[in-house]
Design a protein around this motif. Sequence first.
Motif, mmCIF file in Angstrom:
data_model
loop_
_atom_site.group_PDB
_atom_site.id
_atom_site.type_symbol
_atom_site.label_atom_id
_atom_site.label_comp_id
_atom_site.label_asym_id
_atom_site.label_seq_id
_atom_site.Cartn_x
_atom_site.Cartn_y
_atom_site.Cartn_z
ATOM 1 N N ARG A 61 0.741 -1.384 0.058
ATOM 2 C CA ARG A 61 -0.081 0.116 -0.090
ATOM 3 C C ARG A 61 0.829 1.136 -0.178
ATOM 4 N NH1 ARG A 61 -3.658 -0.385 4.988
ATOM 5 N NH2 ARG A 61 -4.155 2.116 4.463
ATOM 6 N N ALA A 62 1.988 1.185 0.750
ATOM 7 C CA ALA A 62 3.064 2.288 0.784
ATOM 8 C C ALA A 62 3.632 2.598 -0.634
ATOM 9 C CB ALA A 62 3.937 2.321 1.954
ATOM 10 N N VAL A 63 3.686 1.702 -1.414
ATOM 11 C CA VAL A 63 4.554 2.078 -2.669
ATOM 12 C C VAL A 63 3.884 3.478 -3.221
ATOM 13 C CG1 VAL A 63 4.950 1.298 -5.057
ATOM 14 C CG2 VAL A 63 5.373 -0.313 -3.058
ATOM 15 N N ALA A 64 2.649 3.647 -3.338
ATOM 16 C CA ALA A 64 2.051 4.880 -3.860
ATOM 17 C C ALA A 64 2.645 6.276 -3.204
ATOM 18 C CB ALA A 64 0.465 4.752 -3.817
ATOM 19 N N LYS A 65 2.938 6.182 -1.828
ATOM 20 C CA LYS A 65 3.383 7.402 -1.297
ATOM 21 C C LYS A 65 4.826 7.641 -1.230
ATOM 22 C CE LYS A 65 -0.321 8.377 1.725
ATOM 23 N NZ LYS A 65 -0.836 8.850 3.243
ATOM 24 N N PHE A 66 5.463 6.122 -1.021
ATOM 25 C CA PHE A 66 6.808 6.439 -0.840
ATOM 26 C C PHE A 66 7.762 5.908 -1.883
ATOM 27 C CE2 PHE A 66 5.070 6.215 3.325
ATOM 28 C CZ PHE A 66 5.760 7.493 3.679
ATOM 29 N N GLY A 67 7.297 5.007 -2.991
ATOM 30 C CA GLY A 67 7.885 4.532 -3.964
ATOM 31 C C GLY A 67 8.468 3.206 -3.811
ATOM 32 N N ALA A 68 8.596 2.217 -4.528
ATOM 33 C CA ALA A 68 8.893 0.993 -4.273
ATOM 34 C C ALA A 68 10.160 0.773 -3.607
ATOM 35 C CB ALA A 68 8.856 -0.084 -5.777
ATOM 36 N N GLU A 69 11.443 1.600 -3.932
ATOM 37 C CA GLU A 69 12.708 1.428 -3.542
ATOM 38 C C GLU A 69 12.765 1.767 -2.003
ATOM 39 O OE1 GLU A 69 17.206 3.019 -3.824
ATOM 40 O OE2 GLU A 69 15.447 3.860 -5.452
ATOM 41 N N ASP A 70 11.677 2.505 -1.563
ATOM 42 C CA ASP A 70 11.783 3.049 -0.059
ATOM 43 C C ASP A 70 10.912 2.122 0.749
ATOM 44 O OD1 ASP A 70 13.645 4.865 -0.183
ATOM 45 O OD2 ASP A 70 12.734 6.485 -0.084
ATOM 46 N N ALA A 71 9.588 2.010 0.339
ATOM 47 C CA ALA A 71 8.504 1.497 0.922
ATOM 48 C C ALA A 71 8.806 -0.143 1.136
ATOM 49 C CB ALA A 71 7.081 1.290 -0.053
ATOM 50 N N TYR A 72 9.595 -0.661 0.216
ATOM 51 C CA TYR A 72 9.823 -2.171 0.657
ATOM 52 C C TYR A 72 10.899 -2.442 1.521
ATOM 53 C CZ TYR A 72 6.364 -3.875 -2.959
ATOM 54 O OH TYR A 72 5.229 -4.121 -3.627
ATOM 55 N N ARG A 73 11.560 -1.376 2.118
ATOM 56 C CA ARG A 73 12.525 -1.424 3.006
ATOM 57 C C ARG A 73 12.109 -0.878 4.309
ATOM 58 N NH1 ARG A 73 17.831 1.769 1.502
ATOM 59 N NH2 ARG A 73 16.263 3.140 0.105
ATOM 60 N N MET A 74 11.006 -0.076 4.356
ATOM 61 C CA MET A 74 10.432 0.358 5.481
ATOM 62 C C MET A 74 9.527 -0.278 6.339
ATOM 63 S SD MET A 74 9.790 4.255 3.801
ATOM 64 C CE MET A 74 9.146 4.938 5.359
ATOM 65 N N TYR A 75 9.012 0.333 7.212
ATOM 66 C CA TYR A 75 7.999 -0.497 8.308
ATOM 67 C C TYR A 75 6.812 0.525 8.553
ATOM 68 C CZ TYR A 75 12.228 -3.448 8.847
ATOM 69 O OH TYR A 75 13.283 -4.306 8.589
ATOM 70 N N PHE A 76 5.729 -0.165 8.719
ATOM 71 C CA PHE A 76 4.732 0.520 8.657
ATOM 72 C C PHE A 76 3.458 0.347 9.794
ATOM 73 C CE2 PHE A 76 6.206 1.008 4.452
ATOM 74 C CZ PHE A 76 6.326 2.562 4.335
ATOM 75 N N THR A 77 2.794 0.983 10.210
ATOM 76 C CA THR A 77 1.519 0.626 10.880
ATOM 77 C C THR A 77 0.069 0.966 10.072
ATOM 78 O OG1 THR A 77 1.215 2.892 11.916
ATOM 79 C CG2 THR A 77 2.566 1.197 13.102
ATOM 80 N N PRO A 78 -1.028 0.432 10.109
ATOM 81 C CA PRO A 78 -2.097 0.859 9.480
ATOM 82 C C PRO A 78 -2.158 2.164 9.292
ATOM 83 C CG PRO A 78 -2.594 -1.305 10.450
ATOM 84 C CD PRO A 78 -1.122 -0.717 11.143
ATOM 85 N N HIS A 79 -2.244 3.002 10.731
ATOM 86 C CA HIS A 79 -2.575 4.290 10.617
ATOM 87 C C HIS A 79 -1.231 5.207 10.037
ATOM 88 C CE1 HIS A 79 -6.149 4.343 12.849
ATOM 89 N NE2 HIS A 79 -5.769 3.791 13.993
ATOM 90 N N GLY A 80 -0.186 4.435 10.307
ATOM 91 C CA GLY A 80 1.192 5.113 9.771
ATOM 92 C C GLY A 80 1.046 5.403 8.167
#
Length: 397
Positions: A61-80
Amino acid sequence: MGRVTDLADFTALLAPEGQTLLAALRDYDPAQELAVASRLRREHPAELVSAALGQARLRQRAVAKFGAEDAYRMYFTPHGVEQSTRATVGTYRAERLHALGVRSVADLCGGIGGDALAFARAGISVLAVDRDPLTAAAARANAEALGLAGLIEVRCADVTEIDTSPYDAVFVDPARRGGRGRIFDPEAYSPPLSWAVEAARKAPHAALKIAPGIPHEAVPEEAEAEWISDGGDVKEAVLWFGTSPGARRATLLPSGASLTGRGLPDPAVRPLGRYLYEPDGAVIRAHLVAEVAEELPGGLIDETIAYVTADALTPTPFATAYEITDELPFNLKKLKALLREREVGTLTVKKRGSAVEPEEIRRRVKPKGPNAATVFLTRVAGAPTMLIGGPAVADRG
């Protein structure tokens, strides 16, 4: 099925076994989650598999906001994921603070660290504060994962207890969602806008992220209000302190084009010309339609509608131009006949000042054919009107 439920689950994801699972789930298909979970649970603890699946889904889900390169290295919560700033917007804001001479910022209500990452990449050291332990842990892990831990200190604390005096700037992103969804009253933000404004007044510079629908009368006199769109969608408004008190600005990303208000009166209403201009949403929110109309030059088609009309085609980053071929009183039978005659199968329906929904129009007129057209459902000089045309193209000569 899979979700990060607590700090222990999240911590387990950072260990080698959790990292192995996350790497294996990078490109998994959520539609196959049951089968994937069953297979992985033969070799890994069920709780860890569930946490990894939840994190993998959040990353997608986060790829749309952060791009694939960052999103697949990052950590998220649903609210985050829901509340994080889009990376392009965060980068723009960070670069603007850096240009003001800011080299350290207290990022209050820092969430999973999206803004802190943007600040750090702009060369600004950051104190990122969030009161939720799991969210703070995600922010700390993101700083580590992207190699920015040297510039980002994450503190799990109540933002109201933070001494911001050592920092060049304060950034506040209050929570604007509650148990019942989006919060529209700025004083119901967490923390309230009034608290954020007081925190901003104590710093040399400050930026407060707020909802783009904030009433202009709620903007403090000493603040500059900036509305930001990205790809044509209005993303947020920012109250800047220490810049240009009272200014109103619209900024369009990714181009970075920025329009500042000059206090112009509302444009006059004039007859429909050959071209119709649809101002960017940030321009409309910032109440800068008059500035666009003066630039064209043009006037309004109706005193209550933010469409500008002009006789000439003038390139502007602040509005999309359409060439109008037909102006008809609102009548679906006439519209259907005209579209059939012109063999229009690709129909874009836009509305402003009309209660009719675009999907209802498409259902009723049944477009069919090889050609395309745009229909505007609006008012012209107070009368319900249909304008037909298409994107304007500069004359080639």
